[in-house]
Design a protein around this motif. Structure first.
Motif, PDB file in Angstrom:
ATOM      1  N   ARG A   8       0.837  -1.204   0.000  1.00 22.21           N
ATOM      2  CA  ARG A   8       0.000   0.000   0.000  1.00 22.21           C
ATOM      3  C   ARG A   8       0.870   1.251   0.000  1.00 22.21           C
ATOM      4  O   ARG A   8       1.845   1.335   0.734  1.00 22.21           O
ATOM      5  CB  ARG A   8      -0.896   0.034   1.223  1.00 22.21           C
ATOM      6  CG  ARG A   8      -1.918  -1.055   1.232  1.00 22.21           C
ATOM      7  CD  ARG A   8      -2.816  -0.951   2.421  1.00 22.21           C
ATOM      8  NE  ARG A   8      -3.773  -2.052   2.378  1.00 22.21           N
ATOM      9  CZ  ARG A   8      -4.579  -2.339   3.358  1.00 22.21           C
ATOM     10  NH1 ARG A   8      -4.566  -1.637   4.465  1.00 22.21           N
ATOM     11  NH2 ARG A   8      -5.418  -3.344   3.240  1.00 22.21           N
ATOM     12  N   THR A   9       0.484   2.197  -0.842  1.00 26.81           N
ATOM     13  CA  THR A   9       1.089   3.526  -0.818  1.00 26.81           C
ATOM     14  C   THR A   9       0.014   4.473  -0.300  1.00 26.81           C
ATOM     15  O   THR A   9      -1.085   4.039   0.064  1.00 26.81           O
ATOM     16  CB  THR A   9       1.550   3.963  -2.220  1.00 26.81           C
ATOM     17  OG1 THR A   9       0.410   4.164  -3.057  1.00 26.81           O
ATOM     18  CG2 THR A   9       2.487   2.933  -2.842  1.00 26.81           C
ATOM     19  N   LEU A  10       0.289   5.768  -0.293  1.00 28.18           N
ATOM     20  CA  LEU A  10      -0.726   6.708   0.162  1.00 28.18           C
ATOM     21  C   LEU A  10      -1.951   6.715  -0.745  1.00 28.18           C
ATOM     22  O   LEU A  10      -3.064   6.948  -0.289  1.00 28.18           O
ATOM     23  CB  LEU A  10      -0.139   8.120   0.241  1.00 28.18           C
ATOM     24  CG  LEU A  10       0.938   8.323   1.309  1.00 28.18           C
ATOM     25  CD1 LEU A  10       1.513   9.727   1.222  1.00 28.18           C
ATOM     26  CD2 LEU A  10       0.371   8.066   2.697  1.00 28.18           C
ATOM     27  N   ASN A  11      -1.751   6.463  -2.038  1.00 29.53           N
ATOM     28  CA  ASN A  11      -2.849   6.586  -2.998  1.00 29.53           C
ATOM     29  C   ASN A  11      -3.274   5.299  -3.679  1.00 29.53           C
ATOM     30  O   ASN A  11      -4.322   5.266  -4.313  1.00 29.53           O
ATOM     31  CB  ASN A  11      -2.465   7.590  -4.093  1.00 29.53           C
ATOM     32  CG  ASN A  11      -2.147   8.953  -3.519  1.00 29.53           C
ATOM     33  OD1 ASN A  11      -2.859   9.454  -2.673  1.00 29.53           O
ATOM     34  ND2 ASN A  11      -1.059   9.535  -3.976  1.00 29.53           N
ATOM     35  N   GLU A  12      -2.460   4.255  -3.585  1.00 29.03           N
ATOM     36  CA  GLU A  12      -2.748   3.033  -4.327  1.00 29.03           C
ATOM     37  C   GLU A  12      -2.380   1.808  -3.511  1.00 29.03           C
ATOM     38  O   GLU A  12      -1.668   1.898  -2.522  1.00 29.03           O
ATOM     39  CB  GLU A  12      -1.954   3.005  -5.634  1.00 29.03           C
ATOM     40  CG  GLU A  12      -2.292   4.127  -6.591  1.00 29.03           C
ATOM     41  CD  GLU A  12      -1.417   4.084  -7.826  1.00 29.03           C
ATOM     42  OE1 GLU A  12      -1.945   3.679  -8.874  1.00 29.03           O
ATOM     43  OE2 GLU A  12      -0.225   4.425  -7.723  1.00 29.03           O
TER      44      GLU A  12
END
Length: 70
Positions: A8-12
């Protein structure tokens, strides 16, 4: 056997799959899975889609302590 990781990243979020040798070490088997996922996605089925690397390849090979990981 393979290992699947959720990244997980901040947006995806991404699913990262690692196939262990000799499990599906044949590129054609992994390629079939990639083609199938792309086909399903193009036909409206909600699946995780493969992401091409910078070199435009879906499959990458790397080594860990002298062990080949596909």
């Amino acid at each position: 056997m393979n290992d699947t990781y959720l990244i997980r990243t901040l947006n995806e979020k991404f699913v990262f799959r690692v196939y262990r040798t000799p499990w599906r070490s044949n590129y054609s088997e992994v390629g079939f899975e990639i083609d199938l996922l792309n086909h399903l996605f193009k036909n409206g089925v909600p699946v995780s889609t493969p992401i091409q690397a910078i070199d435009s390849e879906y499959i990458q090979e790397f080594f860990l302590r002298g062990i080949s990981i596909n």
